[in-house]
Write an enzyme that holds these catalytic residues in place. Structure first.
Site, PDB file in Angstrom:
ATOM      1  N   ASP A  23       0.925  -1.287   0.174  1.00 36.81           N
ATOM      2  CA  ASP A  23      -0.050   0.074   0.068  1.00 36.81           C
ATOM      3  C   ASP A  23       0.787   1.264   0.085  1.00 36.81           C
ATOM      4  OD1 ASP A  23      -2.512   1.296   0.099  1.00 36.81           O
ATOM      5  OD2 ASP A  23      -2.970   1.306   2.172  1.00 36.81           O
ATOM      6  N   ASN A  25       1.392   3.501  -2.825  1.00 34.69           N
ATOM      7  CA  ASN A  25       1.860   3.754  -4.249  1.00 34.69           C
ATOM      8  C   ASN A  25       1.386   5.402  -4.692  1.00 34.69           C
ATOM      9  OD1 ASN A  25       3.291   1.309  -4.349  1.00 34.69           O
ATOM     10  ND2 ASN A  25       1.779   0.401  -6.041  1.00 34.69           N
ATOM     11  N   ARG A  27      -0.055   7.753  -2.930  1.00 33.18           N
ATOM     12  CA  ARG A  27       0.564   8.646  -1.894  1.00 33.18           C
ATOM     13  C   ARG A  27       1.965   9.009  -2.252  1.00 33.18           C
ATOM     14  NH1 ARG A  27      -0.924   5.996   3.300  1.00 33.18           N
ATOM     15  NH2 ARG A  27      -1.465   4.358   1.963  1.00 33.18           N
ATOM     16  N   ASN A  71     -10.483  -3.455  -6.275  1.00 32.77           N
ATOM     17  CA  ASN A  71      -9.633  -2.404  -6.982  1.00 32.77           C
ATOM     18  C   ASN A  71     -10.125  -2.050  -8.186  1.00 32.77           C
ATOM     19  OD1 ASN A  71      -6.393  -3.707  -5.729  1.00 32.77           O
ATOM     20  ND2 ASN A  71      -7.395  -1.912  -5.095  1.00 32.77           N
ATOM     21  N   ARG A  74     -11.578   1.764  -9.083  1.00 34.33           N
ATOM     22  CA  ARG A  74     -10.429   2.745  -9.325  1.00 34.33           C
ATOM     23  C   ARG A  74     -10.712   3.304 -10.700  1.00 34.33           C
ATOM     24  NH1 ARG A  74      -5.124   2.318  -5.781  1.00 34.33           N
ATOM     25  NH2 ARG A  74      -6.062   1.450  -4.085  1.00 34.33           N
TER      26      ARG A  74
HETATM   27  C1  FPP Z   1      -2.056  -0.080  -3.302  1.00 34.14           C
HETATM   28  O1  FPP Z   1      -1.540   1.308  -3.177  1.00 34.14           O
HETATM   29  C2  FPP Z   1      -1.247  -0.504  -4.483  1.00 34.14           C
HETATM   30  C3  FPP Z   1      -2.122  -1.399  -5.386  1.00 34.14           C
HETATM   31  C4  FPP Z   1      -3.539  -1.687  -5.225  1.00 34.14           C
HETATM   32  C5  FPP Z   1      -1.569  -1.800  -6.517  1.00 34.14           C
HETATM   33  C6  FPP Z   1      -0.117  -2.472  -6.216  1.00 34.14           C
HETATM   34  C7  FPP Z   1       0.602  -2.859  -7.566  1.00 34.14           C
HETATM   35  C8  FPP Z   1       1.700  -2.827  -7.622  1.00 34.14           C
HETATM   36  C9  FPP Z   1       2.699  -2.725  -6.357  1.00 34.14           C
HETATM   37  C10 FPP Z   1       2.583  -3.160  -9.070  1.00 34.14           C
HETATM   38  C11 FPP Z   1       2.498  -4.617  -9.033  1.00 34.14           C
HETATM   39  C12 FPP Z   1       3.232  -4.969 -10.346  1.00 34.14           C
HETATM   40  C13 FPP Z   1       3.735  -6.193 -10.610  1.00 34.14           C
HETATM   41  C14 FPP Z   1       4.669  -6.356 -11.898  1.00 34.14           C
HETATM   42  C15 FPP Z   1       3.501  -7.291  -9.658  1.00 34.14           C
HETATM   43  P1  FPP Z   1      -2.496   2.750  -3.382  1.00 34.14           P
HETATM   44  O2  FPP Z   1      -2.527   3.020  -4.930  1.00 34.14           O
HETATM   45  O3  FPP Z   1      -3.781   2.228  -2.726  1.00 34.14           O
HETATM   46  O4  FPP Z   1      -1.973   3.623  -2.770  1.00 34.14           O
HETATM   47  P2  FPP Z   1      -2.366   4.852  -1.677  1.00 34.14           P
HETATM   48  O5  FPP Z   1      -3.039   4.372  -0.738  1.00 34.14           O
HETATM   49  O6  FPP Z   1      -1.222   5.751  -1.479  1.00 34.14           O
HETATM   50  O7  FPP Z   1      -3.674   5.548  -2.641  1.00 34.14           O
END
Ligand code: FPP
Length: 236
Positions: A23, A25, A27, A71, A74
């Site tokens: 979690d 990415n 932010r 998800n 989104r």
């Molecule tokens: C949550 O952070 C993250 C996700 C829903 C996606 C995770 C995906 C990856 C790390 C890429 C994976 C790629 C491969 C090649 C396996 P968020 O977007 O909810 O972050 P936030 O809480 O800050 O908004």
């Protein structure tokens, strides 16, 4: 690295199965004035580094929450970005499989993906099936859905009385050892429908670090922390 792996494997507190809720990415990108997709791109690089460290440490199974059943809510642009990162990774992971002795297993309701993507996943699972380090990639995954799917598969097989071991053996993670630890980055203190059944006796590790900020040495630190805990599994 290899030496550490031996130490971990020989210890009776060895960690066999670690899982990550990746979690933060979005932010991380926002703090840099960049679109959320930029965060996922960097998150994918972090995933590779963390997964490699888990393999180097000799951990039998690591599970990564890539895309949940929730998800899909989104924006389409963000969904496309995550799925295209995944697709590109699937195209390139042959070397990863060989170098790190990875056995990929895709967990979740994969029926929503296009037939070519599903076939790609099947080919990767088949190609890597004799390797040592299981890496479960959770895609269109939901813990409740996993349990319901497991129970339905047992009913379909003709069972009328179902016990806990039956369910454990019918989960997507049936090839993996029992779950030891769930790591969540990003500061939130919740499980978000991840590995609900498997989490019954797992430990939790929460960090405020955002996923793209996590570095391989953090995995060593997290494992040190885990190793120093006392797990009683309901006993004294
Ligand atoms: C949550 O952070 C993250 C996700 C829903 C996606 C995770 C995906 C990856 C790390 C890429 C994976 C790629 C491969 C090649 C396996 P968020 O977007 O909810 O972050 P936030 O809480 O800050 O908004």
């Amino acid at each position: 690295m290899k030496k550490e792996a031996v130490v971990l494997k020989d210890s009776n507190k060895a960690i066999r199965h670690i899982a990550f809720i990746m979690d933060g990415n979005g932010r991380w990108a926002k703090r840099r004035g960049m679109p959320r997709e930029f965060g996922h791109k960097n998150g994918a690089e972090t995933f590779k580094r963390i997964m490699r460290r888990c393999c180097e440490l000799g951990i039998e199974a690591s599970t990564f929450y890539v895309f949940s059943t929730e998800n899909w809510k989104r924006p389409q642009r963000e969904i496309d970005a995550i799925l295209s990162l995944l697709d590109r990774y699937l195209d390139d992971c042959e070397q990863e499989i060989k170098t790190n002795d990875v056995r990929f297993i895709f967990i979740g309701d994969l029926s929503v993906f296009s037939v070519p993507v599903q076939e790609k996943m099947k080919r990767i699972e088949e190609f890597s099936k004799n390797n040592s380090h299981i890496v479960n990639l959770a895609l269109n995954y939901g813990g409740r859905n996993e349990i319901a799917t497991a129970v339905n598969s047992l009913i379909k097989a003709g069972m009328t009385v179902i016990d806990e071991d039956d369910i454990t053996g019918a989960l997507y993670t049936k090839e993996s050892p029992p779950l030891d630890l769930i790591v969540r980055t990003g500061g939130d203190l919740r499980i978000s429908n991840f590995l609900l059944w498997q989490a019954a006796y797992a430990e939790f590790y929460f960090t405020d670090k955002l996923w793209p900020e996590l570095v391989p040495d953090d995995v060593n630190e997290i494992i040190d922390n885990f190793t120093n805990r006392s797990r009683r599994f309901g006993g004294v």
